[in-house]
Design a protein around this motif. Structure first.
Motif, PDB file in Angstrom:
ATOM      1  N   ILE A  31     -48.894 -39.229  20.467  1.00  0.00           N
ATOM      2  CA  ILE A  31     -49.957 -40.052  21.038  1.00  0.00           C
ATOM      3  C   ILE A  31     -51.221 -39.213  21.215  1.00  0.00           C
ATOM      4  O   ILE A  31     -52.331 -39.641  20.898  1.00  0.00           O
ATOM      5  CB  ILE A  31     -49.514 -40.644  22.386  1.00  0.00           C
ATOM      6  CG1 ILE A  31     -48.383 -41.665  22.161  1.00  0.00           C
ATOM      7  CG2 ILE A  31     -50.686 -41.313  23.088  1.00  0.00           C
ATOM      8  CD1 ILE A  31     -47.758 -42.170  23.447  1.00  0.00           C
ATOM      9  N   GLN A  32     -51.057 -37.990  21.708  1.00  0.00           N
ATOM     10  CA  GLN A  32     -52.204 -37.113  21.890  1.00  0.00           C
ATOM     11  C   GLN A  32     -52.865 -36.793  20.566  1.00  0.00           C
ATOM     12  O   GLN A  32     -54.094 -36.774  20.457  1.00  0.00           O
ATOM     13  CB  GLN A  32     -51.770 -35.818  22.580  1.00  0.00           C
ATOM     14  CG  GLN A  32     -51.359 -36.016  24.026  1.00  0.00           C
ATOM     15  CD  GLN A  32     -50.900 -34.717  24.644  1.00  0.00           C
ATOM     16  OE1 GLN A  32     -50.661 -33.731  23.950  1.00  0.00           O
ATOM     17  NE2 GLN A  32     -50.764 -34.712  25.966  1.00  0.00           N
ATOM     18  N   ALA A  33     -52.051 -36.545  19.538  1.00  0.00           N
ATOM     19  CA  ALA A  33     -52.595 -36.202  18.219  1.00  0.00           C
ATOM     20  C   ALA A  33     -53.428 -37.344  17.671  1.00  0.00           C
ATOM     21  O   ALA A  33     -54.568 -37.151  17.239  1.00  0.00           O
ATOM     22  CB  ALA A  33     -51.466 -35.866  17.257  1.00  0.00           C
ATOM     23  N   TYR A  34     -52.860 -38.537  17.711  1.00  0.00           N
ATOM     24  CA  TYR A  34     -53.590 -39.684  17.177  1.00  0.00           C
ATOM     25  C   TYR A  34     -54.844 -39.962  18.003  1.00  0.00           C
ATOM     26  O   TYR A  34     -55.880 -40.337  17.456  1.00  0.00           O
ATOM     27  CB  TYR A  34     -52.691 -40.921  17.153  1.00  0.00           C
ATOM     28  CG  TYR A  34     -51.611 -40.850  16.118  1.00  0.00           C
ATOM     29  CD1 TYR A  34     -51.908 -40.569  14.791  1.00  0.00           C
ATOM     30  CD2 TYR A  34     -50.281 -41.065  16.468  1.00  0.00           C
ATOM     31  CE1 TYR A  34     -50.912 -40.500  13.841  1.00  0.00           C
ATOM     32  CE2 TYR A  34     -49.282 -40.993  15.521  1.00  0.00           C
ATOM     33  CZ  TYR A  34     -49.600 -40.719  14.202  1.00  0.00           C
ATOM     34  OH  TYR A  34     -48.610 -40.643  13.267  1.00  0.00           O
ATOM     35  N   TYR A  35     -54.756 -39.788  19.300  1.00  0.00           N
ATOM     36  CA  TYR A  35     -55.912 -40.047  20.154  1.00  0.00           C
ATOM     37  C   TYR A  35     -57.034 -39.052  19.886  1.00  0.00           C
ATOM     38  O   TYR A  35     -58.200 -39.431  19.754  1.00  0.00           O
ATOM     39  CB  TYR A  35     -55.492 -39.978  21.618  1.00  0.00           C
ATOM     40  CG  TYR A  35     -56.647 -40.092  22.584  1.00  0.00           C
ATOM     41  CD1 TYR A  35     -57.213 -41.330  22.871  1.00  0.00           C
ATOM     42  CD2 TYR A  35     -57.183 -38.955  23.181  1.00  0.00           C
ATOM     43  CE1 TYR A  35     -58.279 -41.433  23.752  1.00  0.00           C
ATOM     44  CE2 TYR A  35     -58.245 -39.048  24.054  1.00  0.00           C
ATOM     45  CZ  TYR A  35     -58.788 -40.286  24.337  1.00  0.00           C
ATOM     46  OH  TYR A  35     -59.848 -40.380  25.196  1.00  0.00           O
ATOM     47  N   LEU A  40     -62.451 -30.194  11.177  1.00  0.00           N
ATOM     48  CA  LEU A  40     -62.586 -30.469  12.605  1.00  0.00           C
ATOM     49  C   LEU A  40     -61.425 -31.325  13.102  1.00  0.00           C
ATOM     50  O   LEU A  40     -60.881 -31.096  14.186  1.00  0.00           O
ATOM     51  CB  LEU A  40     -63.917 -31.174  12.876  1.00  0.00           C
ATOM     52  CG  LEU A  40     -65.185 -30.325  12.731  1.00  0.00           C
ATOM     53  CD1 LEU A  40     -66.425 -31.187  12.912  1.00  0.00           C
ATOM     54  CD2 LEU A  40     -65.185 -29.175  13.738  1.00  0.00           C
ATOM     55  N   THR A  41     -61.058 -32.308  12.311  1.00  0.00           N
ATOM     56  CA  THR A  41     -59.928 -33.167  12.683  1.00  0.00           C
ATOM     57  C   THR A  41     -58.644 -32.361  12.760  1.00  0.00           C
ATOM     58  O   THR A  41     -57.866 -32.476  13.711  1.00  0.00           O
ATOM     59  CB  THR A  41     -59.772 -34.306  11.666  1.00  0.00           C
ATOM     60  OG1 THR A  41     -60.957 -35.084  11.654  1.00  0.00           O
ATOM     61  CG2 THR A  41     -58.588 -35.192  12.034  1.00  0.00           C
ATOM     62  N   VAL A  99     -56.315 -31.735  16.109  1.00  0.00           N
ATOM     63  CA  VAL A  99     -54.915 -32.163  16.152  1.00  0.00           C
ATOM     64  C   VAL A  99     -54.007 -30.981  16.460  1.00  0.00           C
ATOM     65  O   VAL A  99     -53.079 -31.078  17.272  1.00  0.00           O
ATOM     66  CB  VAL A  99     -54.510 -32.830  14.819  1.00  0.00           C
ATOM     67  CG1 VAL A  99     -53.007 -33.094  14.787  1.00  0.00           C
ATOM     68  CG2 VAL A  99     -55.268 -34.138  14.633  1.00  0.00           C
ATOM     69  N   GLN A 100     -54.260 -29.829  15.833  1.00  0.00           N
ATOM     70  CA  GLN A 100     -53.441 -28.650  16.100  1.00  0.00           C
ATOM     71  C   GLN A 100     -53.557 -28.211  17.554  1.00  0.00           C
ATOM     72  O   GLN A 100     -52.562 -27.825  18.172  1.00  0.00           O
ATOM     73  CB  GLN A 100     -53.856 -27.505  15.171  1.00  0.00           C
ATOM     74  CG  GLN A 100     -53.336 -27.646  13.754  1.00  0.00           C
ATOM     75  CD  GLN A 100     -53.463 -26.360  12.979  1.00  0.00           C
ATOM     76  OE1 GLN A 100     -54.292 -25.505  13.275  1.00  0.00           O
ATOM     77  NE2 GLN A 100     -52.643 -26.213  11.965  1.00  0.00           N
ATOM     78  N   ASP A 101     -54.760 -28.256  18.099  1.00  0.00           N
ATOM     79  CA  ASP A 101     -54.949 -27.872  19.501  1.00  0.00           C
ATOM     80  C   ASP A 101     -54.150 -28.781  20.433  1.00  0.00           C
ATOM     81  O   ASP A 101     -53.500 -28.322  21.375  1.00  0.00           O
ATOM     82  CB  ASP A 101     -56.429 -27.931  19.870  1.00  0.00           C
ATOM     83  CG  ASP A 101     -57.229 -26.812  19.221  1.00  0.00           C
ATOM     84  OD1 ASP A 101     -56.602 -25.822  18.794  1.00  0.00           O
ATOM     85  OD2 ASP A 101     -58.463 -26.944  19.120  1.00  0.00           O
ATOM     86  N   ARG A 102     -54.197 -30.082  20.178  1.00  0.00           N
ATOM     87  CA  ARG A 102     -53.525 -31.031  21.059  1.00  0.00           C
ATOM     88  C   ARG A 102     -52.008 -30.962  20.915  1.00  0.00           C
ATOM     89  O   ARG A 102     -51.282 -31.281  21.859  1.00  0.00           O
ATOM     90  CB  ARG A 102     -54.009 -32.451  20.789  1.00  0.00           C
ATOM     91  CG  ARG A 102     -55.491 -32.656  21.011  1.00  0.00           C
ATOM     92  CD  ARG A 102     -55.962 -32.095  22.331  1.00  0.00           C
ATOM     93  NE  ARG A 102     -55.280 -32.662  23.479  1.00  0.00           N
ATOM     94  CZ  ARG A 102     -55.482 -32.309  24.727  1.00  0.00           C
ATOM     95  NH1 ARG A 102     -56.345 -31.347  25.003  1.00  0.00           N
ATOM     96  NH2 ARG A 102     -54.832 -32.893  25.712  1.00  0.00           N
ATOM     97  N   SER A 145     -52.007 -24.491  17.252  1.00  0.00           N
ATOM     98  CA  SER A 145     -53.122 -23.726  16.720  1.00  0.00           C
ATOM     99  C   SER A 145     -52.819 -22.245  16.611  1.00  0.00           C
ATOM    100  O   SER A 145     -53.438 -21.529  15.836  1.00  0.00           O
ATOM    101  CB  SER A 145     -54.364 -23.922  17.591  1.00  0.00           C
ATOM    102  OG  SER A 145     -54.093 -23.543  18.931  1.00  0.00           O
ATOM    103  N   HIS A 146     -51.832 -21.774  17.374  1.00  0.00           N
ATOM    104  CA  HIS A 146     -51.518 -20.346  17.346  1.00  0.00           C
ATOM    105  C   HIS A 146     -50.471 -20.009  16.298  1.00  0.00           C
ATOM    106  O   HIS A 146     -50.157 -18.852  16.085  1.00  0.00           O
ATOM    107  CB  HIS A 146     -51.003 -19.911  18.721  1.00  0.00           C
ATOM    108  CG  HIS A 146     -49.702 -20.581  19.118  1.00  0.00           C
ATOM    109  ND1 HIS A 146     -49.656 -21.908  19.505  1.00  0.00           N
ATOM    110  CD2 HIS A 146     -48.419 -20.118  19.162  1.00  0.00           C
ATOM    111  CE1 HIS A 146     -48.382 -22.232  19.806  1.00  0.00           C
ATOM    112  NE2 HIS A 146     -47.640 -21.172  19.585  1.00  0.00           N
TER     113      HIS A 146
END
Length: 280
Positions: free
Chosen positions: A9-13, A262-263, A267-270, A274-275
């Protein structure tokens, strides 16, 4: 499994504005070109290198063709080919990686030897070699890039599955008699999909750059076909007379790639990925 829903849900948002813009641009380039006011392939030497005007919003090229119509038609080809490549790499790489990580043993070693042989050279170099062997054509270009890119998704799926296989809930599933197919589908695939969702927006930008680059050096779309990389190649001979013939398709490529990156980063951050390098 309920815990997995929140990251999705977070990724899509958080795809948010960038994701919406990419979807809008893809739909725009796929739908609008048939309704452009000019035929992007129509040659009219009497209108050669016309400047920006009300009749031709972005001017004309060295053969009198409307630049705006060609950018729209080129976007349709570039984005369409990129989406086909992305879909093909996921369809091929995902099941191979999941199966290799789940089964292990000889199958996994065989897969790793193939992956290592591809990873020994840069993706772009392998794509050039394969396209050169198959011949300069858009279909051959798509096949060559799929042959290069599926390895990344297979490695991500394999590494994720191997990590999850060592966790307690997989052992409990085995003790309870859960079958292999159900274990992969119910327990392992959701974790793999998190990685894939994060990688796909970043990869679409790389694929667009690869298609445009190979078309620019003559290994992709052939004349009279229209594609952003091919437009850059055609415009270079008029760079001093009409630099917009290179600047405009270059800007189109840059904007799409930046939005895709950017997208992907968001998405990776959410998703908290990302690490991780995920074998990329």
């Amino acid at each position: 499994m309920k815990l997995l829903k929140q990251p999705f849900i977070q990724a899509y948002y958080w795809i948010g504005f960038s994701g919406f813009t990419i979807i809008f641009l893809v739909c725009f380039f796929l739908i609008v070109p048939p309704f452009t006011p000019y035929d992007p392939y129509h040659v009219n030497m009497s209108m050669k290198l016309q400047t920006i005007s009300l009749d031709h919003w972005l001017g004309t090229d060295g053969l009198g063709r409307d630049v705006l119509s060609r950018i729209l038609a080129g976007g349709q080809l570039t984005l369409g080919a990129s989406l086909i490549v992305l879909l093909g790499t996921v369809i091929i790489g995902l099941p191979i990686g999941v199966l290799s990580g789940f089964v292990g043993g000889k199958l996994d070693r065989f897969f790793m030897r193939i992956a290592d042989s591809f990873l020994a050279f840069p993706d772009f170099l392998i794509a050039i070699v394969l396209t050169g062997l198959l011949g300069p054509h858009l279909v051959n270009l798509v096949i060559a890039i799929i042959a290069v890119k599926w390895i990344a998704y297979a490695r991500i799926a394999r590494n994720t599955v191997q990590v999850e296989m060592n966790k307690e809930y997989i052992a409990i599933a085995k003790v309870n008699g859960v079958g292999r197919i159900r274990t992969m589908r119910k327990h392992l695939l959701p974790y793999v999909m998190r990685q894939v969702i994060a990688l796909m927006p970043l990869d679409i930008g790389k694929i667009i750059l690869m298609i445009a680059s190979l078309s620019y050096i003559g290994l992709g779309v052939q004349p009279p076909g229209v594609e952003w990389g091919a437009m850059l190649n055609e415009g270079k001979m008029y760079f001093y007379q009409a630099p917009r013939l290179m600047i405009l398709p270059g800007l189109a490529i840059m904007i799409i790639v930046i939005l895709a990156n950017l997208t992907g980063d968001r998405v990776q951050d959410r998703l908290g990925l990302s690490h991780r390098k995920s074998g990329r």
